[in-house]
Every structure is written in C-alpha cells, then in structure tokens.
Design a protein around this motif. Sequence first.
Motif, PDB file in Angstrom:
ATOM      1  N   ALA A  32      32.416  35.147  34.986  1.00 41.06           N
ATOM      2  CA  ALA A  32      30.966  35.364  35.054  1.00 41.06           C
ATOM      3  C   ALA A  32      30.552  36.745  34.572  1.00 41.06           C
ATOM      4  CB  ALA A  32      30.482  35.141  36.487  1.00 41.06           C
ATOM      5  N   ARG A  33      31.306  37.783  34.938  1.00 36.35           N
ATOM      6  CA  ARG A  33      30.900  39.146  34.568  1.00 36.35           C
ATOM      7  C   ARG A  33      30.960  39.361  33.060  1.00 36.35           C
ATOM      8  NH1 ARG A  33      35.641  39.043  37.179  1.00 36.35           N
ATOM      9  NH2 ARG A  33      37.517  39.976  36.232  1.00 36.35           N
ATOM     10  N   TYR A  34      31.860  38.657  32.376  1.00 36.81           N
ATOM     11  CA  TYR A  34      31.950  38.787  30.922  1.00 36.81           C
ATOM     12  C   TYR A  34      30.833  38.002  30.226  1.00 36.81           C
ATOM     13  CZ  TYR A  34      36.434  41.031  31.663  1.00 36.81           C
ATOM     14  OH  TYR A  34      37.408  41.903  32.065  1.00 36.81           O
ATOM     15  N   ALA A 187      22.244  47.368  31.853  1.00 39.29           N
ATOM     16  CA  ALA A 187      23.185  46.414  32.434  1.00 39.29           C
ATOM     17  C   ALA A 187      24.458  46.319  31.588  1.00 39.29           C
ATOM     18  CB  ALA A 187      22.528  45.036  32.555  1.00 39.29           C
ATOM     19  N   ALA A 188      24.279  46.338  30.261  1.00 42.15           N
ATOM     20  CA  ALA A 188      25.433  46.294  29.359  1.00 42.15           C
ATOM     21  C   ALA A 188      26.313  47.528  29.540  1.00 42.15           C
ATOM     22  CB  ALA A 188      24.965  46.181  27.907  1.00 42.15           C
ATOM     23  N   LEU A 189      25.697  48.701  29.712  1.00 40.86           N
ATOM     24  CA  LEU A 189      26.457  49.929  29.918  1.00 40.86           C
ATOM     25  C   LEU A 189      27.229  49.898  31.234  1.00 40.86           C
ATOM     26  CD1 LEU A 189      23.939  52.675  28.679  1.00 40.86           C
ATOM     27  CD2 LEU A 189      26.054  51.932  27.569  1.00 40.86           C
ATOM     28  N   PRO A 193      32.579  48.957  31.102  1.00 43.22           N
ATOM     29  CA  PRO A 193      33.893  49.486  31.506  1.00 43.22           C
ATOM     30  C   PRO A 193      34.916  48.410  31.889  1.00 43.22           C
ATOM     31  CG  PRO A 193      32.156  50.836  32.444  1.00 43.22           C
ATOM     32  CD  PRO A 193      31.488  49.634  31.840  1.00 43.22           C
ATOM     33  N   ILE A 194      34.463  47.202  32.224  1.00 37.84           N
ATOM     34  CA  ILE A 194      35.431  46.164  32.600  1.00 37.84           C
ATOM     35  C   ILE A 194      36.345  45.820  31.423  1.00 37.84           C
ATOM     36  CG2 ILE A 194      33.899  45.175  34.345  1.00 37.84           C
ATOM     37  CD1 ILE A 194      33.224  42.931  32.435  1.00 37.84           C
ATOM     38  N   ARG A 199      40.629  42.340  28.926  1.00 36.68           N
ATOM     39  CA  ARG A 199      39.851  41.711  27.858  1.00 36.68           C
ATOM     40  C   ARG A 199      40.279  40.257  27.738  1.00 36.68           C
ATOM     41  NH1 ARG A 199      39.416  46.040  22.836  1.00 36.68           N
ATOM     42  NH2 ARG A 199      38.642  47.811  24.072  1.00 36.68           N
ATOM     43  N   PRO A 200      39.478  39.344  28.253  1.00 37.19           N
ATOM     44  CA  PRO A 200      39.851  37.929  28.186  1.00 37.19           C
ATOM     45  C   PRO A 200      39.879  37.434  26.748  1.00 37.19           C
ATOM     46  CG  PRO A 200      37.583  38.155  28.875  1.00 37.19           C
ATOM     47  CD  PRO A 200      38.148  39.547  28.836  1.00 37.19           C
TER      48      PRO A 200
END
Length: 286
Positions: A32-34, A187-189, A193-194, A199-200
């Motif tokens: 979800a976060r990606y 929000a993108a910034l 950092p994830i 990196r899926p």
Amino acid sequence: MDKRLGGLLQIHAAVLLFGLTGIFGKSINLPARYITLGRVFFASFSMGLFFLVRKRDVRLKSAKDYGAIIFVGALLAFHWTAFYTSVQISTVAIALLTFAAYPIFVTFIEPAMFGEKLKKIDVLFSFIMFAGVLLIVPAFDLGNNMTVGLLWGLAASVVFAFMSLLNRKFASNYGGSVVAFYEQGAAALFLSPILLFYRPAATARDMGLLVLLGILFTGVAHSLFIGGMKYVRAQTAGIIASLESVYGIISAALLLGEIPSVRELIGGAIILGTAFYSTLRSQKEG
C-alpha cells in the motif's frame, strides 16, 4: 453548453474517477505505501508540469503556510496508505464505506479547532452513521481480515477528517489545485525514503497503472472537480461527491467480483443516506 451543466458534468466525471481509485489497490501488485508513493509522485509531477507550462505562480504567502501544508502532506501520505491497506486486507466496499464515515469525526473535531458550537443534530447524525459502521463490522475479532481492514479504513477516515478541516484554512487564500499540488508533493517526499530500505519488483504493468492512477485518477480528476466548482455550489458538489462510494462499490463488483454482503449494503445505505441528508440540510440552511 450551459456553464452550470458543464460544471456538473465535470464534477460527476471527477467523482467517478475518484470512486475507481480503490480498484488500483487490488490491481497493482505492490504494498500500500508504494502505491501511495506512486500516486502522489505522478500526481504532483503532472500538476507541477502543468503549472510550469501555463506559467502559473504557485508560491505560497508565508513560511508558516509552507510548514502547515507540508504537515497536511504527511497526513495525506498516511491517509492513502491506510486506505489502500484497507482495500488490500478487506474489500473496496469496506474501505470506501468506512472512509465515507469521516463526517462522524469532523462533527467533534471541527468545534474544537474553530471554536464553533457543537450542534445536537450533527451529533445525532454522527451516531446514526456510527451505527451504520457497526453494521459493516463482520465480527469483533482482530483475527478477521475484514475487521482489520475496516479499522484501517476508519484510521484513513479520522486522518481525512483532520485534513479536510486543516484545508479549510487554506481555502480562502489558495486555489484547490495549488493546495493539492503541494500536499501531494509533500506526501511524496515523506514516503520516498522507503525506497532506500526496500524496492519492490514493479512490473511494467504496475508502473503503467501507477502513472494512470497519479495523472488521470488524481491530478486530472482533482482539476476537473475544482474547475466544476466554479459554476456549481459547494453543497451541490458535496452531494455529488457522496456518490464516490457508490461508483467504487459498483466498479469493484463488476471488475473484481467483490459483491457486498447484505450487512455491508444496509450499513452503507445508512452511512451514505445520512451524509446525503445532512448535506441537503446544510444546503437549505445556507
């Protein structure tokens, strides 16, 4: 074409696009976060490019406004992450209906934030909507995915209530598209950092859907909604916006085969019916 009719069509088109965003949570094979990161990145990038081409001045008036809008961007990052988590764990219907219950939280947060009087009728509407939420709960068991998904949906709803009230402070000074551009960029910034930790493996299909979600279903949809509001009353736009859950649930049934249970339909009818009646009532009072 009559300007008001054109505005109504723009708002309906925008709400239809908003309603379909839940489908992406099931269609993109990423956490979800990606999905949220891709959505806000491509939305803010496309809107920024549009402003650049149009040579539009989008500077804010003060450092305080930049700080406040960045904070709302952080809330937006959590809101959409929670929403897509709800979609992935449970169903599009549960995610959308619990999100639609955000007026429950607005009722109690707004008077505290703006020093306004808490109205008894609004409290009554909130309890009726909450009863609708309780009907949707399949079981009071955290081992049930549907229940966990519903809780994530409620988390998204609470945060959206705060966002809508904070955005109220920006509404008198800046256009909606400018506010959306900064919030989505922030929000993108916050989420970027994830990528440093994991990196899926995103397929070309996943990336294509993220671009579509960000540009068409977020950037363009938001622009259509804001553009339509130039010729349509805010209350009317609010009534149309209540159709977002309806569009989303129907599309999930047709495209994903997710058929809501009878309890979900009844609970959803209570939530959406109360929101619809409350909006009509506020329109008459205005």
